[in-house]
Design an enzyme around this catalytic site. Sequence first.
Site, PDB file in Angstrom:
ATOM      1  N   SER D 231     -58.834  -4.240 -28.625  1.00 45.91           N
ATOM      2  CA  SER D 231     -57.499  -3.807 -28.999  1.00 45.91           C
ATOM      3  C   SER D 231     -56.852  -4.826 -29.900  1.00 45.91           C
ATOM      4  O   SER D 231     -57.263  -5.976 -29.953  1.00 45.91           O
ATOM      5  CB  SER D 231     -56.618  -3.672 -27.737  1.00 45.91           C
ATOM      6  OG  SER D 231     -57.137  -2.708 -26.858  1.00 45.91           O
ATOM      7  N   SER D 269     -60.087   1.220 -28.307  1.00 45.35           N
ATOM      8  CA  SER D 269     -59.166   0.202 -28.791  1.00 45.35           C
ATOM      9  C   SER D 269     -57.713   0.639 -28.602  1.00 45.35           C
ATOM     10  O   SER D 269     -57.373   1.793 -28.811  1.00 45.35           O
ATOM     11  CB  SER D 269     -59.444  -0.056 -30.274  1.00 45.35           C
ATOM     12  OG  SER D 269     -59.038  -1.345 -30.651  1.00 45.35           O
ATOM     13  N   ASP D 271     -54.640  -0.092 -30.343  1.00 46.79           N
ATOM     14  CA  ASP D 271     -54.109  -0.724 -31.554  1.00 46.79           C
ATOM     15  C   ASP D 271     -52.705  -0.209 -31.803  1.00 46.79           C
ATOM     16  O   ASP D 271     -52.506   0.947 -32.198  1.00 46.79           O
ATOM     17  CB  ASP D 271     -55.008  -0.410 -32.745  1.00 46.79           C
ATOM     18  CG  ASP D 271     -56.436  -0.901 -32.522  1.00 46.79           C
ATOM     19  OD1 ASP D 271     -56.604  -1.967 -31.897  1.00 46.79           O
ATOM     20  OD2 ASP D 271     -57.379  -0.215 -32.951  1.00 46.79           O
TER      21      ASP D 271
END
Lengths: 355, 355, 355, 355
Positions: D231, D269, D271
Site C-alpha cells: 500500500s 494495495s 493506495d
Amino acid sequence: NLFRQNEIRIGVMPTGRLNAITDVQGVKVGQVTIVQGDSVRTGVTSILPHGGNLFQQKVPAAVFVGNGFGKLAGTTQIAELGTIESPIVLTNTLSVAAGIQGIIDYTLQQPGNEKVQSVNAVVGETNDGYLNDIRGMHVSKAQVLQSILQADTGVLAQGNVGAGTGTVCFGWKGGIGTASRQLPANLGGYTVGVLVQTNFGGVLEIAGVPVGQLLQKYALKDELNHTPDGSCMIVVATDAPLDARNLERLAKRAFMGLAKTGGIASNGSGDYVIAFSTANKVPHQPTATVLPVQYLHNEATTPVFMAAIEATEEAIINSLFAAVTMKGKAGRTIEALPKQEVLELIKNYKRGKAQ
Amino acid sequence: NLFRQNEIRIGVMPTGRLNAITDVQGVKVGQVTIVQGDSVRTGVTSILPHGGNLFQQKVPAAVFVGNGFGKLAGTTQIAELGTIESPIVLTNTLSVAAGIQGIIDYTLQQPGNEKVQSVNAVVGETNDGYLNDIRGMHVSKAQVLQSILQADTGVLAQGNVGAGTGTVCFGWKGGIGTASRQLPANLGGYTVGVLVQTNFGGVLEIAGVPVGQLLQKYALKDELNHTPDGSCMIVVATDAPLDARNLERLAKRAFMGLAKTGGIASNGSGDYVIAFSTANKVPHQPTATVLPVQYLHNEATTPVFMAAIEATEEAIINSLFAAVTMKGKAGRTIEALPKQEVLELIKNYKRGKAQ
Amino acid sequence: NLFRQNEIRIGVMPTGRLNAITDVQGVKVGQVTIVQGDSVRTGVTSILPHGGNLFQQKVPAAVFVGNGFGKLAGTTQIAELGTIESPIVLTNTLSVAAGIQGIIDYTLQQPGNEKVQSVNAVVGETNDGYLNDIRGMHVSKAQVLQSILQADTGVLAQGNVGAGTGTVCFGWKGGIGTASRQLPANLGGYTVGVLVQTNFGGVLEIAGVPVGQLLQKYALKDELNHTPDGSCMIVVATDAPLDARNLERLAKRAFMGLAKTGGIASNGSGDYVIAFSTANKVPHQPTATVLPVQYLHNEATTPVFMAAIEATEEAIINSLFAAVTMKGKAGRTIEALPKQEVLELIKNYKRGKAQ
Amino acid sequence: NLFRQNEIRIGVMPTGRLNAITDVQGVKVGQVTIVQGDSVRTGVTSILPHGGNLFQQKVPAAVFVGNGFGKLAGTTQIAELGTIESPIVLTNTLSVAAGIQGIIDYTLQQPGNEKVQSVNAVVGETNDGYLNDIRGMHVSKAQVLQSILQADTGVLAQGNVGAGTGTVCFGWKGGIGTASRQLPANLGGYTVGVLVQTNFGGVLEIAGVPVGQLLQKYALKDELNHTPDGSCMIVVATDAPLDARNLERLAKRAFMGLAKTGGIASNGSGDYVIAFSTANKVPHQPTATVLPVQYLHNEATTPVFMAAIEATEEAIINSLFAAVTMKGKAGRTIEALPKQEVLELIKNYKRGKAQ
C-alpha cells in the site's frame, strides 16, 4: 514500428501478436479519416467489442474518468448497468452528436433490433481544433456509420488516422496508437489491448528517457505560454473474465500508463478510459433471471492491471512514432516527433539498440 | 391548479410566487411540443439558468444519478469542473443527438463565443416510445434551438407539453411539472424551484394517500405484466449560494422527493437530478486566478435540502394533475389521472378541502 | 407489534415470516444494551451475514452514502473489492474505535484465521449524545465482542436496545427497528430484510399520514430551534444473488424508504446503507482464479429494489413503535411516540383497522 | 539527501526550501517510532494541517482512492462536507482503532472543544506485517497522542521512522518520504508538499531509470512468487486556495506520481491520497451562514496539479533513499535499496552528476 525495431521496450511483459487492441479475440476497429482542403483534419475511429449484435449481446464494461473536461457520452448507463451495448466511437469534441446519431442508426438497423427504442451510444472525443476547423462540424453520421461498418480485426493504422487525424500530443503530432500485452499461461494467458487517441500535454518521457526536457518542449516551460491542455481517450479491451467492478479498476490502471508518458491531466484535459471484457456476454433478453457466469477472483487481477499500465504507455508512444507532420487550419503545422533525433537520445540514455 | 385549489398541501413550506422553477430569479424555460399525425408525440423543454451568455458566465452545478439507465449528456464535465455552461435540454431518448447539436449551434452562434471550440451540452431524456414513434427521431436540432430561443421567465405550461408530450407516469399520463419552495427570511429567504419530466412507475402516493393502491394500478401488481420502467428527469434551481459539492447534495434530496411520490427507481429507469445555483457566476475567462465568492456554510444547507424534497414531490404530482389523456402510436391511449376521483379519494383520506 | 396488529400496512408486498432482517436465511443479530446510572445510554448491535467464518467466506456487499456526516468504517475496501469480511457493528459515534477493535479481536481469534494480518472492520454509528454521556466512551471492545458472539437467528429485540439504546428519531425515542419483504415465487421468491438504527429528523409520516405535522413536531417547525440533525444506519440483507454493483443499487433504494418516513437527510446526518447478499460466498483463498457464480440479471432486480424500499420504511416505523420513553444524561427525557394517539390519528386518516 | 546531492532531478519544477511537506506554511508532522525486541517494528506519523484547533478551524480536503484495499478512516465525511477536522494519523493496518482513539482523545481534550460530541478521525495505514508483529497491535492510543503533541514544523525524519518503521517498497526497505514543489510567482507562487508512507510494489523506476529491472527485482518477475501487494498512503498539502472539488483533482495527480515510480496499484494495495489546503479555514461555528472565500479558478489549477505529480514521485524515491536495512519478525530482513549501486546505475543511464 520504429520504436520496437530499435529494441526499445516499455515494461517487462510480452506483447500480443500484433501489439494491438485487436490481439483481443473478436475486437474490431474501423477508421474514417477526413482530410479536406486546408482546414478539415478530423475523423472517426470505432471500436467494436465483438462482431455480433452488440445490443443483444452486451459486454461487461466500465469507465474511469482521469480528468473529466470532456463530453464522453454514455457513462452513467455503463456505470449503472455494467455493460456496453454499442460500438465505441471516437471523434472530435463538436461531433459527438454525429457519433451518437451514427451509433443509433447502426443499432436500429441491425437485424434483431427492430423493436429497440433505447440505445446507450458510447462516444468519446478529443479536441482537434488547433489543426481542424472543428466549428465546421465536418463529421457526418454517415461517416460514423461507415467507420463502424468497415471495422475489422487484424492490423490497424496508427498516427494521423481516424479520430487521431488532427490531434496534438506533447506538442508533437499525436493520433491513434495501439499496443497489447499477453500474460504468461500460468497467470491466465489473458490478453490486454489498448487503443488511444492522443491529444494531451505534459513533460514527455519515452521509456523513462526525459525526451520532453531534452527537446525543450514541455508543459509550463515558458510559464503558461504553451498550454498543456488537451485530452486522451483510452480504450482497453481484455479477454480476462472481469466483471464491471474489476473493469473499472483496470481502467484506472490505464490512467497510470498515461502518467508514465509524462501526461499531467491538466485542467482542460478530457482523459477517459473505457474498459470492456469479451469473456462474458450479457444478453439483452436473458433466457433466465439468474445467469451462471465466470469471473476472475480479485486476487488474480494484478497481472491484468499491470498489462494495462504497460500497454497504455506503449500505445501512447506508438501514436507519436506513427504520426507524421500535419498542416491544417489557419496555415498551422504540427511537426511529427523528430524520430531519428529521439531514437538517438534514447540510445544515448542507454535504451534501445545501442544499449 | 386543481391540486392546490383543493387545498391539498405537500410538506410544510410555502411555495414561491408561481410555484414554479421560474420563481428562481432569472431562470427561463422554453418548450416545443411536437404532435404530428397519429404517432408523433414528443417535444423539447429547455431550461436556462439565466438569460445571459451561459458559456461565458457559467453556473455552479452538479448531477445526482438516482438510477442511471439513461443517456444524460454532459455529466462528467459537470462533475469535474462543477459548472454548467449551456442550456439544459430535455427531450426523448433517441433525440439526445439533436439536443446536443441544437445546444452547440446555439452556443457557437452567440455573440462573444466566436472562438469557442468546446461546449458541454447538457441533454436529458426519458423514453416516450409507448405513445411516440421514437424510432422515427422526429425532434430536429432546429426545434431544440427554437425551444432555447423562446425560453422565458414567468408562468410555464405543464402536462403534455415539450419533453413531456408523450410520457407516462405511474400508468397515467405524465409530462412536465413544476413547483417551488421559498425559505423564510431568517433561514436565508432562498427559493428552490424544480421542473420534472415524469415518465416512471411505482406505487403512486399523493400527499401520502395511497392512490395507486386505491385505483389498483401500481408496480408489479400483476407480477410484472405491468412494467414500472421509465425515467424521471429532475432539474433543481436555487438562488441559495451553493457550490458544486452542496449542489450535489441538494440534487440527492430531489431524489428523496421522487421516492415520496411512490417512485421506485426501477432497473430500467433513468432518474437524474441536475441542480444549479444562480447565486455565483463562474466566468469562462476570469479576470484573476483567485476569485472571491460567497458560499453557504454546510450548517445552513438543511432548509434548502428540505425545500428540494418538497418541491420535487409536488412538481411530480403537478405533472399528473396538468396532464390530459393522450392518444398516440399504434392506436394506444394513456389516460389522464382521473382527477375528480382522485380528489375525492384524497378528501376521503382527510386531505384537502373536506379535511 | 402494535403497528401490524392495528392492520396498518406499508407498501404492497408481504413480509417474511418474522418481518425481520433474520428472515434472510443465516443472518444473525446480537445486541448489547449498556445502561448505567443516570447518563450512560448506549450499546452495540452486530449483524452477521452468516454464522460461519466471515473472513474466509466473504459476502458480496456495497455501501450507499445518503448523507456522509458520519464515521462508518470500512467503506473504501467494500467499494474496491465488493465484499464484506467481518460482522457489521453498529454503536455510537465516539465508540467506532471500540467497534473496530472488537471486530479485529474476533476475527484474529477465529479458527482458520491464525495468519490473518488485515481485517476490514465495518462499523457504523449514530450519535446518541443527547441522552448518553458519549464523551465518556462507555462501549468496550469486550462488549463489541460479546454482541458478536451472542448473535443469533430468529426474533430480535427492537426499540431501546443495542446501538439504539439512546437514539432519537423525529423528536421521539428511536432505536433499533427491523422489517422484511418476501417476493412471490414467480419473481424469484427472494427475501429482503432490513435493520435500522434510527437517530434522525424530518417531518414524520407513517403510512402516508402526516403524523409529524399533526403532532406539531417536525424539522424547522420553529425555524431551526429544533435541529433535525442525526443519522440513520441501515443494513439491508438479501438472499437474492446480487453482485456488488446491484447491491449498491439496492442500498440506494433503502434510502428511498427513509425518504418515505419523512426523513430529510439534513446536513448533520450520517445516513448510510450497507447491503449484502448471502447467495454467493467469495472465498478468501479461492481454489481457482476463475470462479463460477450465479448472479441475477439486471432486468430481474426491480422487485428486489421495491422490497428494500418497503422494508426500510417499515423498519424505521417499527423502531418508533418499539421504543419506550427514556431518561438520560443531564436529566433529559425523550418521550416515546404517543402510540395510542398516533394509532387514532392513523385510523382517522383511514389507515389501519377502522379503515 | 543522497538523491539530490547526486544531482538527480525528478521533473522540471523547483522544490520548496526543505523539499518537505512542511514547506507548506503551518503544516506540522510528528512521528513515534516503535521498535521493541525482535519483532515489533511499527509506529505512528501524524500530519497536522495547522497548529491551531483543527476541529474549530477545519481545512478544505478531499480523498482519492487509487486502490481501496485499505482501512482509511474518515473518508465519507471528508467527501460529504469537504473538510478535515482532525490530525491525519498514519500507522499500521491493525492499529487504526488506536489511531482513531488517539485523535478523539486529543480533540475532546483541546480547549474550546468541551462540548464536542463527534469527531471525524482520519487514520490511514499500510500493512507492516512482514517485519512487524502486527497481530500484537503494539501501537497504543497514548503513542498516537504523543505523535500529535510533538508534531512540529521544519525538517522531518524520513525512512524507517514513524508509520514507515516496518514498511517494504519495491522489495526494498520503504518508509516515510517527503518532498515539495514551489510554483513560480507568476503561476501563483504556491507550494505543494507531499508525505508518503511507502509499502507497495511494482517495477521500480527512479527518474525514469529502470532500476527494478536492472536489479532484477520487480513485480511478477518470477510469476507471482514475489507478491507486489502492499500500500501507499499519500498526504498532499498546499497553500493554493483550492476547494474540496479541486483538492480531489489534486489528489488524483499524486496517484500519477506513484505511477511514475513504477507502482502498479496491485489488487492488494491500499493506495490513498489525502489532500488539503491551508488557504481557507472553514469555521466549525461560522459567524454568518454565507462566508466570503477565495478560491482558485479551475483554469489556474494545472501548475498545482503538476507540482503534486512531481512531489509525490520524489517523496516515494526519498523514502527509499532514506530507509536503512531492517531486521524484524521471524528473523526476516529487508535490505535497504543498494544506494551506491543504484546511483551508479542512474549515472550510467545519464542521470545525476556524471551526466
